[in-house]
Design an enzyme around this catalytic site. Sequence first.
Site, PDB file in Angstrom:
ATOM      1  N   GLY A  54       0.806  -1.213   0.000  1.00 53.35           N
ATOM      2  CA  GLY A  54       0.000   0.000   0.000  1.00 53.35           C
ATOM      3  C   GLY A  54       0.838   1.261   0.000  1.00 53.35           C
ATOM      4  N   VAL A 118       8.167   4.790  12.769  1.00 51.27           N
ATOM      5  CA  VAL A 118       7.253   5.743  13.387  1.00 51.27           C
ATOM      6  C   VAL A 118       7.060   5.339  14.844  1.00 51.27           C
ATOM      7  CG1 VAL A 118       4.970   6.784  13.266  1.00 51.27           C
ATOM      8  CG2 VAL A 118       6.066   5.959  11.189  1.00 51.27           C
ATOM      9  N   CYS A 201      -3.770 -12.850   4.604  1.00 55.28           N
ATOM     10  CA  CYS A 201      -3.456 -14.096   3.912  1.00 55.28           C
ATOM     11  C   CYS A 201      -4.154 -15.278   4.563  1.00 55.28           C
ATOM     12  CB  CYS A 201      -1.944 -14.308   3.937  1.00 55.28           C
ATOM     13  SG  CYS A 201      -1.214 -14.691   2.357  1.00 55.28           S
ATOM     14  N   THR A 345      -5.949  -8.366   1.975  1.00 56.59           N
ATOM     15  CA  THR A 345      -5.231  -9.008   0.883  1.00 56.59           C
ATOM     16  C   THR A 345      -4.532  -7.988   0.002  1.00 56.59           C
ATOM     17  OG1 THR A 345      -6.954  -8.927  -0.814  1.00 56.59           O
ATOM     18  CG2 THR A 345      -7.132 -10.698   0.810  1.00 56.59           C
ATOM     19  N   CYS A 379      -8.939 -13.830  -3.454  1.00 56.12           N
ATOM     20  CA  CYS A 379      -8.115 -14.851  -2.814  1.00 56.12           C
ATOM     21  C   CYS A 379      -7.951 -16.022  -3.771  1.00 56.12           C
ATOM     22  CB  CYS A 379      -8.771 -15.322  -1.515  1.00 56.12           C
ATOM     23  SG  CYS A 379      -7.779 -16.533  -0.634  1.00 56.12           S
TER      24      CYS A 379
END
Length: 450
Positions: A54, A118, A201, A345, A379
């Site tokens: 991401g 962070v 997952c 996912t 998936c």
Amino acid sequence: MSAIGVVSCCSCLRPGVWLLKPGMQKMSSFGLHTAARCAAKDYYEVLVLGGGAGGITMSARMKRKVGAGNVAVVEPSKTHYYQPLWTLVGGGAKQLATSARPTGSVMPKGVEWIKSQVTALDPDKNCVWLENDIKISYKYLIIALGISLHYEKIKGLPEGFHHPKIGSNYSVHTVEKTWKALQDFKEGNAIFTFPNTPVKCAGAPQKIMYLSEAYWRKTGKRSKANIMFNTSLGVIFGVKKYADALLEIIKERNIAVNYKRNLVEVRADKQEAVFENLDKPGMTEVHQYEMLHVTPPMGPPDVLINSPVSDEIGWVDVDKETLQHKKYPNVFGIGDCTNLPTSKTAAAVAAQSGVLDKTISLVMKNQLPTKKYDGYTSCPLVTGYNKVILAEFDYDAQPLETFPIDQSKERVTMYHMKADMMPFLYWNALLKGYWGGPAPVRKLMHLGLK
């Protein structure tokens, strides 16, 4: 977290130990990023927390909006992994090194790579704190910190992995131990677990089970294996269409499924696994094993627990349609670290990235977001060394399929898509900010176009 949010598949990827093919370290892109553990600047127009799927995807997209020098990614790890491949690594079908690339090679050119962690978020002051008390301010914040593994919440782990016959496809340290345990299997119980937490997952515990069964059939050991799937859930999969197909496979291959069983202890020296019965609190069962595959409990990263940006559990609190934070309009979340009620996912990250890109574009123009995320995730359920059931569905656990075929059927073509096409798309399209999931393909298919 809804049931469908728990029954998921391969998801957003967090880096681990640097394990690379020879020559990969020579990628020229290293020279384009900050080498020190501190930031080159103390303010960025867009600050991205996390260098997984991401984070890298959104930094590539943001670079095209505001310019590379105005975007920074906070990520301490030197290696980026395509973790969906680890199911095949654990089953001996792929090499671990093929899932790894240097983080510098996937970081968008010119974007600042801050090699730090962070330690705190202060959205009221539009800043975050890093290690060594370094403060970074931002105009827009994208949180893509993934999910944390907690092997330590199972008594006897992670130290139990020093013993043979136990592995886990969820860690770079233990995925190759799965393949070793599979190969060394002689006779007895082969146990595959699913924890009592949300997970990424989540199709993976079943995938390695089906691969193991196929491997033992091929090597003549199947008759000596008592295969057990001990899951904390009450269903085999959260979408009925695919659950029905999986139950047929389980029946055909003589696999035992024990529902509402949660792994609480591993006695690796004795090859014993202890499970609690979730329907009967306080009651435990002890099973001897010849092979054990562990799916660890998981949860939000520590920095998000009790953070102003998180809900009461610790997940980033975003609008499920726009991915914009519910309280802070200049904060956004993507992937496993969010409280989106869908599966965690990599396919979900792809679909979310396209929506979030449009959301941020409108927010930057002081307009209201209009693009809506429908919860799409996918998936690819590996059921053998050349078979996959491609599960695709939405927030309502309804099939949302790309192809004009019955995707609940095992198909060789879908296996090659999982093993060969998706890694290529990941490295060359998703991480470069050009892949927003299969929605355009789905639209064409439904229009009858090729």
